[in-house]
Design a protein around this motif. Structure first.
Motif, short mmCIF file in Angstrom:
data_model
loop_
_atom_site.label_atom_id
_atom_site.label_comp_id
_atom_site.label_asym_id
_atom_site.label_seq_id
_atom_site.Cartn_x
_atom_site.Cartn_y
_atom_site.Cartn_z
N VAL A 163 0.87 -1.18 0.00
CA VAL A 163 0.00 0.00 0.00
C VAL A 163 0.90 1.23 0.00
CG1 VAL A 163 -1.79 1.28 1.21
CG2 VAL A 163 -1.80 -1.22 1.24
N PRO A 164 0.96 1.98 -1.10
CA PRO A 164 1.85 3.14 -1.13
C PRO A 164 1.41 4.19 -0.13
CG PRO A 164 0.37 3.14 -3.03
CD PRO A 164 0.18 1.83 -2.33
N PRO A 165 2.37 4.98 0.38
CA PRO A 165 1.98 6.04 1.31
C PRO A 165 1.04 7.02 0.62
CG PRO A 165 4.23 6.35 0.53
CD PRO A 165 3.79 4.99 0.07
N PRO A 166 0.16 7.64 1.39
CA PRO A 166 -0.80 8.57 0.77
C PRO A 166 -0.09 9.71 0.07
CG PRO A 166 -0.76 8.81 3.16
CD PRO A 166 0.04 7.59 2.85
N HIS A 167 -0.59 10.06 -1.10
CA HIS A 167 -0.06 11.17 -1.88
C HIS A 167 -1.06 12.31 -1.80
CE1 HIS A 167 1.38 13.59 -5.20
NE2 HIS A 167 2.45 12.82 -5.31
N PRO A 168 -0.64 13.51 -1.42
CA PRO A 168 -1.61 14.60 -1.20
C PRO A 168 -2.38 14.99 -2.45
CG PRO A 168 0.65 15.43 -1.20
CD PRO A 168 0.75 13.94 -1.17
N ASP A 169 -1.85 14.70 -3.63
CA ASP A 169 -2.51 15.14 -4.85
C ASP A 169 -3.02 13.98 -5.69
OD1 ASP A 169 -2.02 17.87 -4.30
OD2 ASP A 169 0.03 17.65 -5.04
N ARG A 170 -3.16 12.80 -5.11
CA ARG A 170 -3.67 11.65 -5.84
C ARG A 170 -4.87 11.05 -5.11
NH1 ARG A 170 1.72 8.20 -7.69
NH2 ARG A 170 2.39 9.62 -9.35
N ARG A 171 -5.79 10.52 -5.90
CA ARG A 171 -6.95 9.84 -5.33
C ARG A 171 -7.25 8.59 -6.13
NH1 ARG A 171 -5.85 13.07 -2.16
NH2 ARG A 171 -7.17 14.52 -0.97
N LEU A 172 -7.60 7.53 -5.42
CA LEU A 172 -8.04 6.28 -6.02
C LEU A 172 -9.49 6.05 -5.62
CD1 LEU A 172 -7.66 3.50 -7.41
CD2 LEU A 172 -6.86 2.64 -5.19
N ARG A 173 -10.32 5.75 -6.59
CA ARG A 173 -11.73 5.47 -6.31
C ARG A 173 -12.14 4.21 -7.05
NH1 ARG A 173 -17.09 7.10 -8.25
NH2 ARG A 173 -18.48 7.54 -6.50
N PHE A 174 -12.70 3.26 -6.32
CA PHE A 174 -13.21 2.03 -6.92
C PHE A 174 -14.73 2.09 -6.88
CE2 PHE A 174 -14.80 -2.26 -6.93
CZ PHE A 174 -14.04 -2.88 -7.91
N GLY A 175 -15.36 1.87 -8.03
CA GLY A 175 -16.81 1.95 -8.09
C GLY A 175 -17.42 0.78 -8.83
N ALA A 176 -18.69 0.54 -8.56
CA ALA A 176 -19.46 -0.52 -9.23
C ALA A 176 -20.69 0.12 -9.86
CB ALA A 176 -19.87 -1.61 -8.24
N TYR A 177 -20.92 -0.17 -11.14
CA TYR A 177 -22.01 0.44 -11.89
C TYR A 177 -22.82 -0.64 -12.61
CZ TYR A 177 -19.63 4.80 -10.94
OH TYR A 177 -19.07 5.86 -10.29
N GLY A 178 -24.06 -0.30 -12.95
CA GLY A 178 -24.93 -1.30 -13.54
C GLY A 178 -25.57 -0.85 -14.83
N LEU A 179 -25.57 -1.74 -15.82
CA LEU A 179 -26.45 -1.59 -16.98
C LEU A 179 -27.76 -2.23 -16.55
CD1 LEU A 179 -26.92 -0.79 -19.92
CD2 LEU A 179 -26.06 -3.04 -20.58
N VAL A 180 -28.69 -1.38 -16.10
CA VAL A 180 -29.90 -1.83 -15.43
C VAL A 180 -31.07 -1.82 -16.42
CG1 VAL A 180 -31.47 -1.41 -13.50
CG2 VAL A 180 -29.02 -0.89 -13.25
N VAL A 260 -11.29 3.16 -10.96
CA VAL A 260 -11.49 1.82 -11.51
C VAL A 260 -12.96 1.49 -11.33
CG1 VAL A 260 -10.90 -0.63 -11.34
CG2 VAL A 260 -9.13 1.12 -10.99
N ARG A 261 -13.67 1.21 -12.46
CA ARG A 261 -15.12 1.05 -12.41
C ARG A 261 -15.52 -0.28 -13.05
NH1 ARG A 261 -16.68 6.86 -15.04
NH2 ARG A 261 -15.49 5.95 -16.77
N VAL A 262 -16.07 -1.18 -12.23
CA VAL A 262 -16.56 -2.45 -12.77
C VAL A 262 -18.04 -2.30 -13.12
CG1 VAL A 262 -14.86 -3.93 -11.62
CG2 VAL A 262 -16.96 -3.33 -10.42
N ILE A 263 -18.45 -3.02 -14.16
CA ILE A 263 -19.80 -2.86 -14.71
C ILE A 263 -20.50 -4.21 -14.72
CG2 ILE A 263 -21.15 -2.00 -16.66
CD1 ILE A 263 -18.50 -0.59 -17.56
N TYR A 264 -21.71 -4.21 -14.20
CA TYR A 264 -22.54 -5.42 -14.14
C TYR A 264 -23.82 -5.21 -14.94
CZ TYR A 264 -19.68 -6.76 -10.06
OH TYR A 264 -18.66 -7.08 -9.22
#
Length: 313
Positions: A163-180, A260-264
């Motif tokens: 786990v890299p140390p936190p970077h003040p100007d970087r963000r990681l977001r993991f999301g899940a989305y749906g073709l509903v 990073v966005r996974v799609i269901y």
């Protein structure tokens, strides 16, 4: 990314980390490629599918090609996204690490494998499923292979080096989305509210998962909040990678954003009128059911346009 939990009591002293890992399932006849982590690996002495942490801005598909090459000396081609799961491990220094793990089907070129050298992996082997049942496997490896999942003993997992140390100007977001969709073939879309990136565009229901939350659980929660619907996940479609090195953060300061966005594919068996149920001020302005022709005439987000276009092929 490490931040405070905002919880009280014992949780107030816990810090939280998020990471994304990318792994591969590669067959050779009836044998599977597996690796054993060494002393510097994430799971010392434990066997797992090859792969590892996704670097900042790196597409998970590129990450699995890179890490399999580093660990086994093989050049591979990425196929279907087979499974996405999440787990949380606690570290001795008070950090709870949430890892979203993506596993892809792989095909490989002919060539010898090699054991790890001066890296986190000690051994690389081709083993049958029967042989694997006699080894200690990581839970996510057992789950992908359909084997009984056995929790690892405390202290087995060592994520701190990964786990890299936190970077003040970087963000990681993991999301899940749906073709509903509903039984009539209508598509549920949500409109992004003012003040959020992509405001006014029609988007797939979904969003970032919470710490400790499985991707499908987070998606179905978002479906209720953003559209007022109860659905069921029927298929994993793929993964989308978003890198915006100059996204504006909440304070108006540029952030190097990696999503990073996974799609269901999600089916709502008994659709109702689409209504936003989340609190006022959220990222969703309104929701609606649309035919495919109607959706084609809407201003769509990139991920919505891609998912709808691919589903119509």
């Amino acid at each position: 990314m490490i931040d405070g939990s905002g919880r009280s009591g014992e949780w107030a002293r816990v810090r939280f980390a998020r990471r994304v890992g990318s792994y591969g399932l590669l067959w050779d006849s009836d044998r599977i490629l597996v690796v054993q982590d060494g002393a510097d690996g994430e799971f010392p002495g434990v066997w797992r599918l090859p792969g590892g942490a996704v670097a900042h801005a790196e597409h998970p598909e590129r990450a699995v090609v890179r890490t399999v090459g580093e660990q086994a000396g093989l050049t591979v081609t990425v196929g279907q996204l087979r499974m996405v799961t999440a787990d949380v491990t606690d570290r001795a220094d008070g950090v709870a690490t949430h890892t979203d793990r993506l596993t892809f089907d792989l095909t490989g070129r002919d060539g010898p494998t090699r054991d790890g050298r001066d890296g986190p992996v000690d051994q690389v082997r081709w083993l049958t499923v029967d042989e694997l049942t006699r080894l200690t496997l990581t839970p996510f490896t057992s789950e992908v292979l359909g084997l009984p999942v056995t929790p690892l003993p405390p202290g087995t997992h060592r994520p701190q080096e990964h786990v890299p140390p936190p970077h003040p100007d970087r963000r990681l977001r993991f999301g899940a989305y749906g073709l509903v969709t509903d039984p009539a073939g209508r598509i549920l879309l949500t409109q992004i509210a003012d003040g959020y990136p992509g405001a006014g565009l029609w988007h797939l229901p979904g969003g970032g998962t919470d710490h400790g939350e499985q991707p499908t659980t987070g998606l179905l929660r978002e479906l209720v909040e953003e559209g007022g619907q109860v659905g069921r996940v029927v298929e994993l479609l793929g993964v989308d990678n978003l890198h915006n090195p100059a996204a504006l953060g909440p304070e108006g300061r540029p952030l190097d954003w990696h999503g990073v966005r996974v799609i269901y594919r999600v089916l709502v068996d008994v659709p109702t009128a689409a209504v936003v149920t989340e609190s006022a001020g959220g990222s969703t302005a309104r929701a609606g059911w649309f035919s495919r022709a109607q959706a084609a005439d809407l201003p769509l987000s990139d991920i919505a346009a891609s998912a709808i276009g691919q589903s119509g092929r």
